[in-house]
Design a protein around this motif. Structure first.
Motif, PDB file in Angstrom:
ATOM      1  N   ASN A  35      99.891  41.977  41.036  1.00  0.00           N
ATOM      2  CA  ASN A  35      99.034  42.521  39.978  1.00  0.00           C
ATOM      3  C   ASN A  35      98.737  44.003  40.179  1.00  0.00           C
ATOM      4  O   ASN A  35      98.783  44.791  39.233  1.00  0.00           O
ATOM      5  CB  ASN A  35      97.734  41.710  39.885  1.00  0.00           C
TER       6      ASN A  35
ATOM      7  N   ARG B 194     101.866  45.936  39.254  1.00  0.00           N
ATOM      8  CA  ARG B 194     102.087  45.974  37.811  1.00  0.00           C
ATOM      9  C   ARG B 194     101.232  47.071  37.170  1.00  0.00           C
ATOM     10  O   ARG B 194     101.712  47.861  36.366  1.00  0.00           O
ATOM     11  CB  ARG B 194     101.733  44.601  37.231  1.00  0.00           C
ATOM     12  N   HIS B 195      99.980  47.142  37.574  1.00  0.00           N
ATOM     13  CA  HIS B 195      99.096  48.182  36.999  1.00  0.00           C
ATOM     14  C   HIS B 195      99.471  49.569  37.531  1.00  0.00           C
ATOM     15  O   HIS B 195      99.515  50.533  36.784  1.00  0.00           O
ATOM     16  CB  HIS B 195      97.633  47.896  37.354  1.00  0.00           C
ATOM     17  N   GLY B 196      99.721  49.648  38.833  1.00  0.00           N
ATOM     18  CA  GLY B 196      99.903  50.953  39.457  1.00  0.00           C
ATOM     19  C   GLY B 196     101.205  51.631  39.087  1.00  0.00           C
ATOM     20  O   GLY B 196     101.266  52.855  38.957  1.00  0.00           O
TER      21      GLY B 196
ATOM     22  N   LEU C  30     102.689  51.871  36.416  1.00  0.00           N
ATOM     23  CA  LEU C  30     102.622  52.584  35.128  1.00  0.00           C
ATOM     24  C   LEU C  30     102.229  54.048  35.323  1.00  0.00           C
ATOM     25  O   LEU C  30     102.456  54.880  34.456  1.00  0.00           O
ATOM     26  CB  LEU C  30     101.609  51.904  34.187  1.00  0.00           C
TER      27      LEU C  30
ATOM     28  N   VAL D 290      93.324  51.626  42.014  1.00  0.00           N
ATOM     29  CA  VAL D 290      94.234  50.682  41.359  1.00  0.00           C
ATOM     30  C   VAL D 290      93.924  49.314  41.965  1.00  0.00           C
ATOM     31  O   VAL D 290      94.272  49.033  43.109  1.00  0.00           O
ATOM     32  CB  VAL D 290      95.710  51.046  41.599  1.00  0.00           C
TER      33      VAL D 290
ATOM     34  N   ASP E   7      93.631  44.892  41.559  1.00  0.00           N
ATOM     35  CA  ASP E   7      94.463  43.818  40.974  1.00  0.00           C
ATOM     36  C   ASP E   7      94.086  43.566  39.526  1.00  0.00           C
ATOM     37  O   ASP E   7      94.877  43.037  38.743  1.00  0.00           O
ATOM     38  CB  ASP E   7      94.330  42.531  41.794  1.00  0.00           C
ATOM     39  N   THR E   8      92.875  43.971  39.141  1.00  0.00           N
ATOM     40  CA  THR E   8      92.428  43.771  37.762  1.00  0.00           C
ATOM     41  C   THR E   8      92.732  44.979  36.875  1.00  0.00           C
ATOM     42  O   THR E   8      92.463  44.935  35.671  1.00  0.00           O
ATOM     43  CB  THR E   8      90.900  43.530  37.751  1.00  0.00           C
ATOM     44  N   GLY E   9      93.231  46.053  37.444  1.00  0.00           N
ATOM     45  CA  GLY E   9      93.544  47.248  36.648  1.00  0.00           C
ATOM     46  C   GLY E   9      92.922  48.482  37.273  1.00  0.00           C
ATOM     47  O   GLY E   9      92.444  48.453  38.408  1.00  0.00           O
ATOM     48  N   LEU E  10      92.923  49.584  36.516  1.00  0.00           N
ATOM     49  CA  LEU E  10      92.390  50.838  37.056  1.00  0.00           C
ATOM     50  C   LEU E  10      90.864  50.871  36.972  1.00  0.00           C
ATOM     51  O   LEU E  10      90.285  50.381  36.017  1.00  0.00           O
ATOM     52  CB  LEU E  10      92.922  52.039  36.262  1.00  0.00           C
TER      53      LEU E  10
END
Ligand code: MRU
Length: 312
Positions: free
Chosen positions: A122, A125-127, A129, A306, A308-311
């Motif tokens: 997770n 996936r966010h990082g 980007l 960053v 696991d839930t997003g920035l």
């Protein structure tokens, strides 16, 4: 407990093994851990290291010990010892506390292992980007498959960008005094085929001045409630340099690294290690040495966390 394996940890048919990270990259030696005291020693001497990994390793050892017939009192005593093995990475205490609160130790250890793999995915996936095609990325310490049981925190982000076809180049800080960058991150990147260049820690400023670094990613051992983040010694210097040179600086960590009970970075306990680590083989034997293993980067120097839930 079911069989589980990662780059640095294996549970196979009731036996627990760790890859001795002190011997990497020259030797790949797996050590069987046969008691909680042995796991404490492995964690203390950094044979097993990295914030999430030491939490998972402690959880697996507690479950193994219980499976071998240890009494609830003995498991509790072992948990206390493991919890105190290293003071900074809160993942260790969090994992041990989850084990102590569990009815079924084997299921909880499996859950902690599987969850860490998923948390890494997770974060990645966010990082990823944040990474552009062609980016030159600076990283510090080792935050990959050797520091977690998944693809890693900061290094997991970098790996995901590479696997998604972005043409990146990684600058790896050697990470004095124990060289986690030179010994471990270089080993992991080499295995993955990700292009990298090793630098000594004191070269990062010059590279930034030469506009050779586009973005920096590091991990963390404990993030305080206000967003200050403790990580391997030298991270703060990277953050100050990045701020001065306007290089985006990201800290990548799972929720297990966030300590809501710790108000600010000043409240994070910082491990001090043996003087010989700084002296090395050729340093003076008789001078005073200061060897803090971690430093704290204040939130104002961090572009974003960053998680696991997003920035954030
Ligand atoms: O002393 P170490 O090698 O355990 O320190 C490790 C780090 O500082 C990492 O950056 C940190 O644990 C986060 S990586 C998952």
């Amino acid at each position: 407990m079911k069989d589980m394996s990662s780059l640095g940890l294996r549970f196979e048919r009731g036996k627990l093994f760790v890859l001795d990270q002190q011997l990497l990259p020259h030797k790949e030696v797996w050590i069987e851990c046969k008691s909680p005291q042995e796991m404490v020693d492995l964690i203390r001497r950094l044979a097993v290291r990295g914030a999430p990994l030491i939490g998972v390793a402690a959880a697996l050892e507690l479950a193994r010990y219980h499976e071998r017939g240890a009494s609830p009192a003995a498991v509790r005593e072992a948990a206390g010892m493991l919890r105190a093995a290293r003071p900074t990475a809160v993942n260790l205490m969090a994992a041990v506390d989850r084990m102590l609160g569990a009815d079924d130790l084997a299921r909880m250890a499996e859950k902690i292992f599987d969850e860490d793999v998923e948390l890494c995915e997770n974060m990645a996936r966010h990082g990823e980007l944040l990474i552009k095609d062609g980016d030159r990325i600076l990283t510090h310490c080792n935050t990959g498959g050797l520091a977690t049981v998944g693809i890693g925190t900061a290094l997991g982000v970098i790996r995901k960008a590479f696997e998604n076809g972005k043409r990146i180049h990684v600058y790896v800080d050697e990470t004095r005094p124990l060289l986690q960058g030179a010994r471990l991150t270089a080993w992991e990147l080499g295995k993955l085929g990700i292009p990298f260049t090793l630098i000594s820690d004191n070269m990062a400023g010059m590279l930034m001045a030469q506009k050779k670094i586009d973005i920096a990613f590091v991990g963390s051992d404990r993030i305080a409630a206000n967003g200050d983040a403790a990580n391997k010694i030298g991270t703060y210097s990277v953050a100050v340099l990045a701020h001065y040179h306007r290089v985006p600086f990201y800290v990548v960590a799972p929720y297990t690294t966030v300590d809501k009970n710790c108000p600010t970075g000043a409240d994070i306990p910082i491990e001090e290690r043996n003087a010989d680590e700084v002296r090395g083989a050729s340093g003076p034997r008789d001078c005073a040495v200061y060897n803090p293993a971690f430093d704290v980067t204040p939130r104002k120097l961090i572009t974003a966390l960053v998680l696991d839930t997003g920035l954030a």
